[in-house]
Design a protein around this motif. Structure first.
Motif, PDB file in Angstrom:
ATOM      1  N   ALA A 158     -33.579 -69.488  85.478  1.00  0.00           N
ATOM      2  CA  ALA A 158     -33.075 -68.782  84.298  1.00  0.00           C
ATOM      3  C   ALA A 158     -34.205 -68.140  83.502  1.00  0.00           C
ATOM      4  O   ALA A 158     -34.084 -67.006  83.016  1.00  0.00           O
ATOM      5  N   THR A 159     -35.321 -68.854  83.361  1.00  0.00           N
ATOM      6  CA  THR A 159     -36.439 -68.333  82.572  1.00  0.00           C
ATOM      7  C   THR A 159     -37.031 -67.082  83.205  1.00  0.00           C
ATOM      8  O   THR A 159     -37.233 -66.053  82.533  1.00  0.00           O
ATOM      9  N   THR A 162     -34.334 -64.183  83.247  1.00  0.00           N
ATOM     10  CA  THR A 162     -34.134 -63.581  81.928  1.00  0.00           C
ATOM     11  C   THR A 162     -35.337 -62.757  81.509  1.00  0.00           C
ATOM     12  O   THR A 162     -35.191 -61.681  80.912  1.00  0.00           O
ATOM     13  N   LYS A 163     -36.532 -63.225  81.825  1.00  0.00           N
ATOM     14  CA  LYS A 163     -37.745 -62.462  81.503  1.00  0.00           C
ATOM     15  C   LYS A 163     -37.743 -61.117  82.220  1.00  0.00           C
ATOM     16  O   LYS A 163     -38.155 -60.096  81.648  1.00  0.00           O
ATOM     17  N   PRO A 166     -33.873 -58.887  80.802  1.00  0.00           N
ATOM     18  CA  PRO A 166     -33.347 -59.222  79.468  1.00  0.00           C
ATOM     19  C   PRO A 166     -32.130 -58.402  79.068  1.00  0.00           C
ATOM     20  O   PRO A 166     -31.293 -58.862  78.275  1.00  0.00           O
ATOM     21  N   VAL A 169     -28.849 -60.243  80.463  1.00  0.00           N
ATOM     22  CA  VAL A 169     -28.461 -61.569  79.970  1.00  0.00           C
ATOM     23  C   VAL A 169     -28.150 -61.513  78.480  1.00  0.00           C
ATOM     24  O   VAL A 169     -29.003 -61.156  77.663  1.00  0.00           O
ATOM     25  N   SER A 172     -27.966 -67.798  77.005  1.00  0.00           N
ATOM     26  CA  SER A 172     -28.104 -68.847  78.002  1.00  0.00           C
ATOM     27  C   SER A 172     -27.865 -70.213  77.372  1.00  0.00           C
ATOM     28  O   SER A 172     -28.208 -70.436  76.205  1.00  0.00           O
ATOM     29  N   TRP A 233     -39.906 -66.922  77.166  1.00  0.00           N
ATOM     30  CA  TRP A 233     -38.519 -66.479  77.139  1.00  0.00           C
ATOM     31  C   TRP A 233     -38.406 -65.269  76.211  1.00  0.00           C
ATOM     32  O   TRP A 233     -38.966 -65.284  75.106  1.00  0.00           O
ATOM     33  N   VAL A 237     -33.073 -62.594  73.702  1.00  0.00           N
ATOM     34  CA  VAL A 237     -31.979 -63.311  74.366  1.00  0.00           C
ATOM     35  C   VAL A 237     -31.816 -64.695  73.743  1.00  0.00           C
ATOM     36  O   VAL A 237     -32.714 -65.532  73.847  1.00  0.00           O
TER      37      VAL A 237
END
Length: 305
Positions: A158-159, A162-163, A166, A169, A172, A233, A237
């Motif tokens: 997820a990290t 998402t990075k 962005p 997402v 989260s 992160w 988000v």
């Protein structure tokens, strides 16, 4: 470094079976939710409605096929990503209730080598897992408003995901997830030492899916987590972090403290982050506190519109 002793066989299984695959705030800050509810029981979780129907999809990425399961809905797409060694079936008890309460499209999937997805040879690499998830969502036509719900090791996916994405997402829910602040060199060394017996045992039966993933994770664990410690992160988000009371290190107070401290640190590092404590829960929060997990997902879906 000498290996530390866990207090009982059950705690040792929790450490060796989860920590290396999964792998953070001691004193919870004011941003944490200090709710003192006991673990969810059958009486505290609403009776499940008629089971929602999911449609399987086999999607190719880089020469291997991955199994994605889609429950159709509207609004934000909720992607449920299980922890190390677990496949999409980990979420089977949550999907129907979550769909009934949010109406969202819900996607579960099997990471490479688990469930119905084909294995990829070599060390486990988070960038490959991110590529697999991105390919699956692209093939399924998901181009915006994703809510990632990530347990344990999936927090690493997820990290990075998402990075890199962005704009895709919307938010989260990180469920007792492996988070970057945990992975100091000292903590990495402690985890590797504590898990070496489990890795050695797994090598005696490497064909078992969980053993295979444990072995492949161990091969790349140190450099991968040194790099992960530096990952941030995106501030754009929002994230809700659910941390269990017992953590993956139940039986090792020092490591449990470090796990909680990492969760708290992650929340303090950026805006729109919330810390929630799953009172009475083991690392398996989705099993012990399903109502809490569903509630936090609902909040994130509502915030995303």
């Amino acid at each position: 470094m000498a290996r530390f002793r866990l207090t009982d066989r059950r705690a040792h299984r929790a450490m060796s079976g989860i920590a290396l695959l999964a792998l953070a705030a001691g004193a919870l800050t004011a941003c944490g939710d200090e709710r003192a509810a006991p673990p969810d029981s059958a009486a505290s979780v609403p009776a499940a409605p008629q089971a929602a129907t999911s449609t399987p999809h086999l999607i190719d990425n880089g020469g291997h096929r991955l199994a994605f399961h889609v429950t159709e809905g509207r609004g934000p797409t909720v992607v449920l990503d299980a922890g190390g060694g677990e496949d999409s079936s980990y979420w089977k008890d949550l999907v129907t209730e979550l769909h009934a309460r949010t109406g969202s499209e819900i996607i579960t999937y099997d990471r490479a080598g688990l469930g119905r997805s084909e294995k990829v040879a070599g060390p486990w690499k988070v960038e490959n897992a991110v590529s697999d998830l991105r390919a699956g969502l692209r093939e399924l036509g998901v181009t915006e408003d994703v809510i990632l719900v990530s347990h344990s090791q999936a927090g690493e996916i997820a990290t990075y995901f998402t990075k890199e994405n962005p704009e895709l997402v919307s938010g989260s829910v990180l469920v007792d997830a492996s988070l970057p602040p945990l992975y100091t060199d000292d903590q990495i060394a402690r985890v590797v030492a504590a898990n070496q017996p489990a890795v050695d045992a797994a090598k005696k039966d490497p064909s078992a899916p969980r053993n295979s993933q444990l072995i492949s994770t161990a091969e790349s664990y140190v450099p991968m987590h040194r790099a992960y410690h530096q990952v941030s992160w995106p501030d754009t988000v929002p994230a809700t972090v659910i941390v269990s009371e017992k953590t993956p290190f139940d039986g090792s107070p020092e490591d449990a403290r470090r796990w909680r401290d990492a969760a708290s640190s992650f929340v303090r590092q950026g805006p729109d982050r919330t810390l929630v404590t799953a009172r009475g829960s083991s690392h398996d929060v989705p099993k012990d506190r399903p109502g809490l997990v569903i509630e936090e997902i609902e909040k994130m879906v509502a915030a995303a519109g």
